[in-house]
Design a protein around this motif. Structure first.
Motif, PDB file in Angstrom:
ATOM      1  N   GLY A 134       0.801  -1.220   0.000  1.00 26.74           N
ATOM      2  CA  GLY A 134       0.000   0.000   0.000  1.00 26.74           C
ATOM      3  C   GLY A 134       0.832   1.267   0.000  1.00 26.74           C
ATOM      4  N   SER A 135       1.846   1.339   0.855  1.00 26.51           N
ATOM      5  CA  SER A 135       2.624   2.578   0.916  1.00 26.51           C
ATOM      6  C   SER A 135       3.501   2.732  -0.324  1.00 26.51           C
ATOM      7  CB  SER A 135       3.463   2.631   2.193  1.00 26.51           C
ATOM      8  OG  SER A 135       4.275   1.499   2.278  1.00 26.51           O
ATOM      9  N   ALA A 136       3.952   1.613  -0.911  1.00 27.97           N
ATOM     10  CA  ALA A 136       4.745   1.695  -2.150  1.00 27.97           C
ATOM     11  C   ALA A 136       3.914   2.336  -3.254  1.00 27.97           C
ATOM     12  CB  ALA A 136       5.197   0.298  -2.572  1.00 27.97           C
ATOM     13  N   ALA A 153      11.023  -2.731  -6.817  1.00 30.37           N
ATOM     14  CA  ALA A 153      11.619  -4.045  -6.552  1.00 30.37           C
ATOM     15  C   ALA A 153      10.924  -4.667  -5.352  1.00 30.37           C
ATOM     16  CB  ALA A 153      13.107  -3.893  -6.268  1.00 30.37           C
ATOM     17  N   ASN A 154      10.345  -5.830  -5.568  1.00 30.94           N
ATOM     18  CA  ASN A 154       9.577  -6.446  -4.484  1.00 30.94           C
ATOM     19  C   ASN A 154       9.914  -7.931  -4.369  1.00 30.94           C
ATOM     20  OD1 ASN A 154       7.575  -6.124  -2.428  1.00 30.94           O
ATOM     21  ND2 ASN A 154       6.204  -7.375  -3.670  1.00 30.94           N
ATOM     22  N   ARG A 155       9.837  -8.429  -3.104  1.00 27.32           N
ATOM     23  CA  ARG A 155      10.062  -9.861  -2.854  1.00 27.32           C
ATOM     24  C   ARG A 155       9.170 -10.692  -3.775  1.00 27.32           C
ATOM     25  NH1 ARG A 155       8.598 -11.826   3.106  1.00 27.32           N
ATOM     26  NH2 ARG A 155       6.576 -11.058   2.384  1.00 27.32           N
ATOM     27  N   THR A 156       7.873 -10.366  -3.810  1.00 27.42           N
ATOM     28  CA  THR A 156       6.958 -11.053  -4.727  1.00 27.42           C
ATOM     29  C   THR A 156       6.911 -10.234  -6.012  1.00 27.42           C
ATOM     30  OG1 THR A 156       5.673 -11.656  -2.783  1.00 27.42           O
ATOM     31  CG2 THR A 156       4.619 -12.000  -4.926  1.00 27.42           C
ATOM     32  N   ARG A 157       7.661 -10.679  -7.009  1.00 24.52           N
ATOM     33  CA  ARG A 157       7.843  -9.873  -8.229  1.00 24.52           C
ATOM     34  C   ARG A 157       6.508  -9.518  -8.894  1.00 24.52           C
ATOM     35  NH1 ARG A 157      11.741  -9.457 -12.378  1.00 24.52           N
ATOM     36  NH2 ARG A 157      13.165 -10.799 -11.243  1.00 24.52           N
ATOM     37  N   ARG A 158       5.555 -10.459  -8.864  1.00 21.84           N
ATOM     38  CA  ARG A 158       4.252 -10.229  -9.505  1.00 21.84           C
ATOM     39  C   ARG A 158       3.610  -8.923  -9.026  1.00 21.84           C
ATOM     40  NH1 ARG A 158      -0.215 -11.039  -7.177  1.00 21.84           N
ATOM     41  NH2 ARG A 158       0.679 -12.406  -5.595  1.00 21.84           N
ATOM     42  N   ARG A 159       3.753  -8.623  -7.736  1.00 25.73           N
ATOM     43  CA  ARG A 159       3.123  -7.396  -7.209  1.00 25.73           C
ATOM     44  C   ARG A 159       3.845  -6.147  -7.731  1.00 25.73           C
ATOM     45  NH1 ARG A 159       2.127  -7.344  -0.961  1.00 25.73           N
ATOM     46  NH2 ARG A 159       0.465  -5.918  -1.535  1.00 25.73           N
ATOM     47  N   ALA A 160       5.164  -6.275  -7.947  1.00 21.17           N
ATOM     48  CA  ALA A 160       5.912  -5.138  -8.524  1.00 21.17           C
ATOM     49  C   ALA A 160       5.444  -4.896  -9.952  1.00 21.17           C
ATOM     50  CB  ALA A 160       7.410  -5.426  -8.494  1.00 21.17           C
ATOM     51  N   ASN A 249      14.197   8.813   8.186  1.00 23.46           N
ATOM     52  CA  ASN A 249      13.234   7.767   8.524  1.00 23.46           C
ATOM     53  C   ASN A 249      11.812   8.253   8.245  1.00 23.46           C
ATOM     54  OD1 ASN A 249      12.300   9.361  10.591  1.00 23.46           O
ATOM     55  ND2 ASN A 249      13.304   8.230  12.221  1.00 23.46           N
ATOM     56  N   GLY A 250      10.803   7.416   8.601  1.00 20.88           N
ATOM     57  CA  GLY A 250       9.427   7.705   8.215  1.00 20.88           C
ATOM     58  C   GLY A 250       8.655   8.642   9.140  1.00 20.88           C
ATOM     59  N   LEU A 251       9.311   9.159  10.178  1.00 23.21           N
ATOM     60  CA  LEU A 251       8.554  10.017  11.106  1.00 23.21           C
ATOM     61  C   LEU A 251       8.055  11.291  10.433  1.00 23.21           C
ATOM     62  CD1 LEU A 251      10.405   9.886  14.542  1.00 23.21           C
ATOM     63  CD2 LEU A 251       8.069   9.156  14.000  1.00 23.21           C
TER      64      LEU A 251
HETATM   65  N1  LIG Z   1       6.088   6.693   7.728  1.00 19.83           N
HETATM   66  C1  LIG Z   1       4.831   6.571   7.392  1.00 19.83           C
HETATM   67  O1  LIG Z   1       4.053   7.541   7.455  1.00 19.83           O
HETATM   68  C2  LIG Z   1       4.360   5.250   6.871  1.00 19.83           C
HETATM   69  C3  LIG Z   1       3.142   5.180   6.145  1.00 19.83           C
HETATM   70  C4  LIG Z   1       2.737   3.922   5.683  1.00 19.83           C
HETATM   71  C5  LIG Z   1       3.526   2.792   5.939  1.00 19.83           C
HETATM   72  N2  LIG Z   1       4.674   2.907   6.638  1.00 19.83           N
HETATM   73  C6  LIG Z   1       5.523   1.723   6.910  1.00 19.83           C
HETATM   74  O2  LIG Z   1       5.794   1.092   5.659  1.00 19.83           O
HETATM   75  C7  LIG Z   1       5.869  -0.320   5.819  1.00 19.83           C
HETATM   76  C8  LIG Z   1       4.948  -1.010   4.816  1.00 19.83           C
HETATM   77  O3  LIG Z   1       3.599  -0.626   5.010  1.00 19.83           O
HETATM   78  P1  LIG Z   1       2.474  -1.006   3.933  1.00 19.83           P
HETATM   79  O4  LIG Z   1       1.202  -0.432   4.444  1.00 19.83           O
HETATM   80  O5  LIG Z   1       2.943  -0.663   2.557  1.00 19.83           O
HETATM   81  O6  LIG Z   1       2.433  -2.612   4.081  1.00 19.83           O
HETATM   82  P2  LIG Z   1       1.931  -3.726   3.051  1.00 19.83           P
HETATM   83  O7  LIG Z   1       0.925  -3.167   2.114  1.00 19.83           O
HETATM   84  O8  LIG Z   1       1.578  -4.897   3.882  1.00 19.83           O
HETATM   85  O9  LIG Z   1       3.259  -4.090   2.174  1.00 19.83           O
HETATM   86  C9  LIG Z   1       4.355  -4.693   2.800  1.00 19.83           C
HETATM   87  C10 LIG Z   1       5.520  -4.778   1.807  1.00 19.83           C
HETATM   88  O10 LIG Z   1       6.660  -5.249   2.524  1.00 19.83           O
HETATM   89  C11 LIG Z   1       7.189  -6.393   1.853  1.00 19.83           C
HETATM   90  N3  LIG Z   1       7.793  -7.281   2.825  1.00 19.83           N
HETATM   91  C12 LIG Z   1       7.263  -7.670   4.016  1.00 19.83           C
HETATM   92  N4  LIG Z   1       8.123  -8.496   4.661  1.00 19.83           N
HETATM   93  C13 LIG Z   1       9.212  -8.617   3.856  1.00 19.83           C
HETATM   94  C14 LIG Z   1      10.440  -9.319   3.966  1.00 19.83           C
HETATM   95  N5  LIG Z   1      10.734 -10.070   5.035  1.00 19.83           N
HETATM   96  N6  LIG Z   1      11.342  -9.203   2.962  1.00 19.83           N
HETATM   97  C15 LIG Z   1      11.074  -8.438   1.884  1.00 19.83           C
HETATM   98  N7  LIG Z   1       9.925  -7.760   1.713  1.00 19.83           N
HETATM   99  C16 LIG Z   1       9.004  -7.845   2.687  1.00 19.83           C
HETATM  100  C17 LIG Z   1       6.015  -7.014   1.136  1.00 19.83           C
HETATM  101  O11 LIG Z   1       6.469  -7.831   0.080  1.00 19.83           O
HETATM  102  P3  LIG Z   1       5.544  -9.019  -0.540  1.00 19.83           P
HETATM  103  O12 LIG Z   1       4.633  -8.349  -1.524  1.00 19.83           O
HETATM  104  O13 LIG Z   1       6.522  -9.947  -1.150  1.00 19.83           O
HETATM  105  O14 LIG Z   1       4.789  -9.628   0.620  1.00 19.83           O
HETATM  106  C18 LIG Z   1       5.287  -5.741   0.656  1.00 19.83           C
HETATM  107  O15 LIG Z   1       5.896  -5.218  -0.505  1.00 19.83           O
HETATM  108  C19 LIG Z   1       5.523  -0.589   7.290  1.00 19.83           C
HETATM  109  O16 LIG Z   1       6.736  -0.707   7.994  1.00 19.83           O
HETATM  110  C20 LIG Z   1       4.789   0.665   7.723  1.00 19.83           C
HETATM  111  O17 LIG Z   1       4.942   0.923   9.117  1.00 19.83           O
HETATM  112  C21 LIG Z   1       5.103   4.113   7.126  1.00 19.83           C
END
Ligand SMILES: NC(=O)c1ccc[n+]([C@@H]2O[C@H](COP(=O)([O-])OP(=O)(O)OC[C@H]3O[C@@H](n4cnc5c(N)ncnc54)[C@H](OP(=O)(O)O)[C@@H]3O)[C@@H](O)[C@H]2O)c1
Length: 289
Positions: A134-136, A153-160, A249-251
């Motif tokens: 979602g955040s990507a 670049a994503n672990r699961t390439r299909r999603r990328a 960082n993300g703060l």
């Molecule tokens: N700073 C901010 O304001 C802010 C805002 C939003 C999110 N975030 C942070 O961003 C991060 C992701 O959030 P999201 O909402 O995008 O989550 P999400 O939609 O669940 O996506 C998670 C991503 O992380 C990958 N991933 C998870 N575990 C992994 C591993 N062990 N090795 C490699 N890739 C891995 C997943 O890859 P797969 O597709 O292969 O599973 C997917 O691409 C979290 O840490 C969240 O706290 C921060």
């Protein structure tokens, strides 16, 4: 904070919600501006989301943030959503306009505003986004909007690949590519890149020794943005700085996405430094950082 009969209520819906930093920063902004609002956390389970959304109009809340796991599901319960939300299928901000609920997303704009505040304009840069969740999506669409070339670049390439297909439908095709997270693929991409954004949860507490890219691939010309903010200094940020790159960082994204929501609800300019200070104080108090 004096809560009266005419005080306007804002809030955040999520599950879990107890650790959300949003109430801290929004209430700090409300106090500082001395305006008649209050911001409340609501623990909303997925099964209760439709009723909770109806409650916004029923109880006259001025607006809410929506966080994990509701950002996509919430769309079907709203009266309208912004074009940006439609593109990435995500809403993090609902504004109650005379009983009509309008959804928008401030994650992408929050990312751009925070990075720009720290580093200056990113327009036209070449970015490597690690992750395709979602955040990507929010980051990728926001960077594409300012003319960046992007590798996802994503672990699961299909999603990328799916994310890149989405970008190609909206922006000039040919500027976006998809990859896996293997070391060889990263070696191929990294020398060309100006900006690396980690949107995976790799490195997040308690997994603090992990890093989403091999540190030896980092180079001093990079800007490195880690969306993770717990711990405050992730291993990625530490390694990037060690090699002479600039890193954050993300703060700051958390603060800016909140600030943009705040401005949508209240019409007041959000006091960024007040919100930042409130968050840092809370993290210092509760996590010893
Ligand atoms: N700073 C901010 O304001 C802010 C805002 C939003 C999110 N975030 C942070 O961003 C991060 C992701 O959030 P999201 O909402 O995008 O989550 P999400 O939609 O669940 O996506 C998670 C991503 O992380 C990958 N991933 C998870 N575990 C992994 C591993 N062990 N090795 C490699 N890739 C891995 C997943 O890859 P797969 O597709 O292969 O599973 C997917 O691409 C979290 O840490 C969240 O706290 C921060």
């Amino acid at each position: 904070m004096n809560v009266l009969g005419h005080t306007k209520v804002l809030g955040v819906f999520g599950d879990p919600i107890a650790h959300s930093l949003s109430p801290v920063m929004h209430n700090a902004a409300i106090r500082w501006l001395n305006i008649d609002y209050i911001y409340v956390p609501f623990h909303v389970l997925p099964k209760n989301l439709p009723e909770a959304i109806k409650g916004i109009s029923a109880m006259g809340l001025a607006g809410v943030n929506v966080t994990i796991p509701h950002k996509e599901q919430v769309i079907e319960y709203l009266d309208e959503i912004s074009e940006r939300s439609a593109q990435i299928r995500s809403v993090n901000t609902i504004v109650n306009v005379d009983g009509r609920l309008r959804g928008d997303t401030t994650d992408g704009p929050g990312f751009i505003r925070s990075a720009t505040a720290e580093w200056g304009k990113l327009d036209g840069c070449k970015a490597l986004i690690l992750g395709a969740g979602g955040s990507a999506k929010a980051v990728a669409f926001a960077l594409a909007e300012i003319g960046c070339e992007i590798i996802v670049a994503n672990r699961t390439r299909r999603r990328a690949v799916e994310l890149v297909e989405g970008l190609n439908q909206v922006f000039e095709a040919g500027k976006f590519g998809a990859a896996g997270l293997s070391e060889q693929e990263l070696i191929d991409e990294m020398p060309e890149v100006d900006l690396v954004v980690n949107t995976t949860s790799v490195g997040m507490h308690p997994d603090v020794d992990s890093i989403p890219v091999p540190p030896e691939l980092l180079h001093p010309r990079l800007l490195v943005y880690d969306l993770v903010y717990s711990p405050v200094r992730t291993r990625l940020v530490a390694e990037a700085e060690k090699c002479g790159a600039r890193a954050m960082n993300g703060l700051s994204m958390l603060v800016y996405q909140g600030a943009i929501s705040f401005e949508m609800w209240t019409g007041f300019q959000a006091p960024i430094s007040v919100m930042e200070e409130a968050i840092h104080k809370t993290l210092g108090d509760t996590r010893g950082q």
